[in-house]
Design an enzyme around this catalytic site. Structure first.
Site, mmCIF file in Angstrom:
data_model
loop_
_atom_site.group_PDB
_atom_site.id
_atom_site.type_symbol
_atom_site.label_atom_id
_atom_site.label_comp_id
_atom_site.label_asym_id
_atom_site.label_seq_id
_atom_site.Cartn_x
_atom_site.Cartn_y
_atom_site.Cartn_z
ATOM 1 N N CYS A 89 3.259 8.235 2.120
ATOM 2 C CA CYS A 89 3.643 7.160 3.026
ATOM 3 C C CYS A 89 3.785 5.908 2.174
ATOM 4 C CB CYS A 89 2.544 6.996 4.077
ATOM 5 S SG CYS A 89 2.808 5.602 5.164
ATOM 6 N N GLY A 93 5.751 -2.865 6.236
ATOM 7 C CA GLY A 93 7.110 -3.390 6.244
ATOM 8 C C GLY A 93 8.064 -2.660 7.164
ATOM 9 N N GLU A 94 9.173 -3.347 7.446
ATOM 10 C CA GLU A 94 10.232 -2.773 8.263
ATOM 11 C C GLU A 94 11.396 -2.428 7.327
ATOM 12 O OE1 GLU A 94 11.032 -1.532 11.233
ATOM 13 O OE2 GLU A 94 13.026 -1.362 10.378
ATOM 14 N N SER A 137 10.098 3.753 16.411
ATOM 15 C CA SER A 137 8.811 3.339 16.982
ATOM 16 C C SER A 137 9.070 2.772 18.367
ATOM 17 C CB SER A 137 8.155 2.302 16.066
ATOM 18 O OG SER A 137 7.799 2.927 14.843
ATOM 19 N N CYS A 188 -0.445 -4.129 15.112
ATOM 20 C CA CYS A 188 -0.286 -3.657 13.737
ATOM 21 C C CYS A 188 -0.924 -4.632 12.750
ATOM 22 C CB CYS A 188 1.201 -3.498 13.426
ATOM 23 S SG CYS A 188 1.547 -3.184 11.700
ATOM 24 N N CYS A 197 4.425 -7.034 15.310
ATOM 25 C CA CYS A 197 3.979 -6.160 16.406
ATOM 26 C C CYS A 197 2.494 -6.408 16.671
ATOM 27 C CB CYS A 197 4.241 -4.700 16.061
ATOM 28 S SG CYS A 197 5.997 -4.376 15.792
ATOM 29 N N CYS A 211 5.026 -7.870 6.762
ATOM 30 C CA CYS A 211 6.128 -7.573 7.677
ATOM 31 C C CYS A 211 6.307 -8.763 8.593
ATOM 32 C CB CYS A 211 5.829 -6.327 8.502
ATOM 33 S SG CYS A 211 7.204 -5.845 9.596
ATOM 34 N N ASN A 232 -5.037 2.888 15.935
ATOM 35 C CA ASN A 232 -6.095 2.621 14.979
ATOM 36 C C ASN A 232 -6.429 1.148 15.179
ATOM 37 O OD1 ASN A 232 -7.701 3.366 12.788
ATOM 38 N ND2 ASN A 232 -5.964 4.353 11.785
ATOM 39 N N SER A 265 11.199 5.052 9.132
ATOM 40 C CA SER A 265 10.653 4.656 10.426
ATOM 41 C C SER A 265 11.043 3.212 10.705
ATOM 42 C CB SER A 265 9.128 4.787 10.397
ATOM 43 O OG SER A 265 8.556 4.367 11.615
ATOM 44 N N CYS A 315 -1.615 1.544 8.481
ATOM 45 C CA CYS A 315 -0.743 0.474 8.081
ATOM 46 C C CYS A 315 -1.431 -0.891 7.874
ATOM 47 C CB CYS A 315 0.247 0.410 9.230
ATOM 48 S SG CYS A 315 1.699 -0.494 9.015
ATOM 49 N N GLU A 371 0.815 -1.212 0.000
ATOM 50 C CA GLU A 371 0.000 0.000 0.000
ATOM 51 C C GLU A 371 0.846 1.258 0.000
ATOM 52 O OE1 GLU A 371 -3.232 -1.942 3.080
ATOM 53 O OE2 GLU A 371 -1.916 -0.339 3.719
#
Ligand code: SAH
Ligand code: SF4
Length: 343
Positions: free
Chosen positions: A97, A159-160, A212, A111, A108, A104, A288, A189, A331, A84
């Site tokens: 973004c 993703g990281e 983060s 997420c 987390c 990912c 969110n 990030s 995300c 996305e």
């Protein structure tokens, strides 16, 4: 697909064409991107035809929110991987973004992308193409209420980024050196991949690092961020200090606020202490909610109370707006609605 070809190797896509044609193509792809190869007006029609498909993805879903000031794309690569990108117009800047991976692997707990799992790394060209597409689209059809030029890019989609380091590095190089974006307008990030932070500190571009953090002690943080077991808070903060010193850039701290987990006065004081020590700015983002987790956002009153506690304790904190809530712009959320998890 020209964005999947290194800029230095574009000649391979134009066999028999003079070098100035290759230079023209490079300009179209990065300096002044357009939505279709057909719009590359100074290239001969036969050359333009050979460049299709121009984008390394198809736009499977486009959603608008915030009265057109937010646009979100669900993109699909030829191999089926989906990711996305979200474009957001603000009065003084338009920000993209973008995603660095399809899915990912960090898992987390709060997420949507993490809950979905890892699909694959994105190539450098797939990251750069998200920015070029946004720039082209903005030029063709600006978003209301924002400049028609892509100003900022944040690696805060799926993703990281620091788990996909070599591709990230080349993507950053293309954004800065090929597209001409200011490195300072680019934010990477990370959830705290220490070796990646240290490598990024050695690169020539003074990008902004967003960390983060989400919790001020290792137990709470490990509940939210499994990677904390490998890289605990002290190690991550040491790497962030190295980055700040090497680049002369203040680090940003991200804190997703979750009801009853990291919204206590004690956590607020912990955040303030870390922010003061790092001389960092902190962004607080109310959670969110995602379909697969029981975590909730605190009430608006509790969010305010947390921010005030952190401020009283000396932190430089802002409440970040959650753009695009109505269109699942957090995300991973659009994809999790469009498809069910693999396997
Ligand atoms: N993997 C990187 C970058 C992508 S996530 C990282 O974790 O930093 C980008 C930001 O979105 C992170 O700060 C992350 O904590 C935040 N985020 C993830 N899920 C969220 C949710 N459900 N609500 C609010 N923010 C979320
Ligand atoms: Fe991955 Fe970032 Fe989501 Fe964690 S918050 S699962 S690191 S995308």
């Amino acid at each position: 697909m020209p964005y999947l070809t290194a800029p230095d190797e574009l000649a391979a896509l134009l066999p028999g064409e003079p070098t100035y044609r290759v230079r023209q193509l490079r300009e179209w792809l990065y300096r002044s991107p357009v939505l279709t190869a057909a719009a590359m007006t100074n290239l001969p029609a036969a050359v333009r035809a050979r460049l299709e498909p121009l984008w390394p993805f198809t736009v499977e879903v486009e959603q608008e929110g915030d009265a057109g000031r937010t646009v979100k794309w669900l993109l699909r690569a030829a191999d089926g991987a989906s990711y996305e990108a979200v474009l957001m117009a603000y009065p003084r800047r338009t920000t993209l973004c973008l995603s660095s991976q399809a899915g990912c692997a960090m898992g987390c707990a709060f997420c949507a992308t993490g809950q979905f799992g890892f699909e694959r790394h994105l190539q450098a060209g797939e990251m750069a193409a998200q920015a070029a597409y946004a720039a082209a689209r903005l030029r063709a059809r600006p978003l209301p209420g924002g400049p028609p030029r892509l100003g900022n890019v944040v690696f805060m989609g799926m993703g990281e980024p620091l788990a996909n380091y070599d591709n990230l590095r080349e993507a950053l190089r293309r954004l800065v050196e090929e597209m001409g974006l200011s490195a300072r307008a680019i934010t990477v990030s990370t959830v705290g991949v220490v070796p990646g932070i240290l490598r990024l500190a050695e690169e020539p571009w003074p990008v902004t690092l967003a960390l983060s953090l989400h919790a001020a002690d290792d137990d709470t943080r490990a509940e939210l961020v499994p990677l904390n077991r490998r890289y605990p808070i002290d190690d991550v903060l040491a790497a962030a200090r190295r980055f700040a010193a090497a680049k002369g850039r203040r680090v940003t701290l991200e804190w997703v606020l979750i009801d009853g987990i990291n919204d206590t006065p004690e956590q607020a004081r912990g955040l303030a202490g870390i922010a003061a020590e790092l001389r960092a700015h902190a962004n607080v983002i109310p959670l969110n909610p995602t379909p697969l987790s029981r975590y909730q956002a605190p009430s608006p009153e509790r969010v305010q109370a947390f921010i005030e506690q952190a401020r009283r304790a000396g932190a430089n904190v802002t409440l970040r707006d959650t753009r695009g809530r109505g269109i699942d712009a957090a995300c991973g959320q659009l994809r999790s609605r469009a498809a069910s998890p693999p396997g």
